[in-house]
Motif scaffolding. Structure first.
Motif, PDB file in Angstrom:
ATOM      1  N   GLU A   1     -30.879  26.737 -30.689  1.00  0.00           N
ATOM      2  CA  GLU A   1     -31.228  26.504 -29.289  1.00  0.00           C
ATOM      3  C   GLU A   1     -30.831  27.721 -28.456  1.00  0.00           C
ATOM      4  N   PRO A   2     -31.640  28.792 -28.513  1.00  0.00           N
ATOM      5  CA  PRO A   2     -31.252  30.042 -27.844  1.00  0.00           C
ATOM      6  C   PRO A   2     -31.137  29.935 -26.324  1.00  0.00           C
ATOM      7  N   ASP A   3     -31.840  29.021 -25.683  1.00  0.00           N
ATOM      8  CA  ASP A   3     -31.778  28.891 -24.232  1.00  0.00           C
ATOM      9  C   ASP A   3     -30.543  28.147 -23.767  1.00  0.00           C
ATOM     10  N   LEU A   4     -29.850  27.499 -24.679  1.00  0.00           N
ATOM     11  CA  LEU A   4     -28.675  26.705 -24.330  1.00  0.00           C
ATOM     12  C   LEU A   4     -27.550  27.567 -23.780  1.00  0.00           C
ATOM     13  N   GLU A   5     -27.375  28.744 -24.343  1.00  0.00           N
ATOM     14  CA  GLU A   5     -26.291  29.643 -23.927  1.00  0.00           C
ATOM     15  C   GLU A   5     -26.865  30.980 -23.483  1.00  0.00           C
ATOM     16  N   ALA A   6     -27.547  30.973 -22.353  1.00  0.00           N
ATOM     17  CA  ALA A   6     -28.099  32.212 -21.829  1.00  0.00           C
ATOM     18  C   ALA A   6     -26.965  33.115 -21.377  1.00  0.00           C
TER      19      ALA A   6
ATOM     20  N   ARG B   1     -26.746  29.182 -31.686  1.00  0.00           N
ATOM     21  CA  ARG B   1     -27.539  30.067 -30.823  1.00  0.00           C
ATOM     22  C   ARG B   1     -28.941  30.278 -31.372  1.00  0.00           C
TER      23      ARG B   1
END
Length: 75
Positions: free
Chosen positions: A67-72, A64
């Motif tokens: 790549e924070p946008d991967l699991e919004a 997370r």
């Protein structure tokens, strides 16, 4: 991308926070590819220090952070 989890812990200044006393003394339990494995490792480490309120172990979802946008979060 792999879902990488880090389990670590150490002595905290206040049991209500994650303000670790000495970063050089952090106990790195390990890196895990799934949450279930990380949780099992966390439970084992936490159980070993259950009588010491100033010892705290945590699971960090490194994937997370990478790549924070991967699991919004769901709305």
């Amino acid at each position: 991308m792999s879902k990488i989890h880090l389990v670590f812990g150490g002595r905290v200044k206040d049991p209500r926070t994650l303000d670790f006393e000495n970063l050089n003394a952090i106990d790195v339990v390990g890196f895990y590819e799934d949450y279930k494995s990380a949780e099992n490792a966390w439970r084992g480490a936490a159980q070993r220090t259950v009588d010491d309120a100033e010892m705290k172990y945590v699971v960090v979802h490194l994937h997370r952070l990478l790549e924070p946008d991967l699991e919004a979060p769901a709305a």
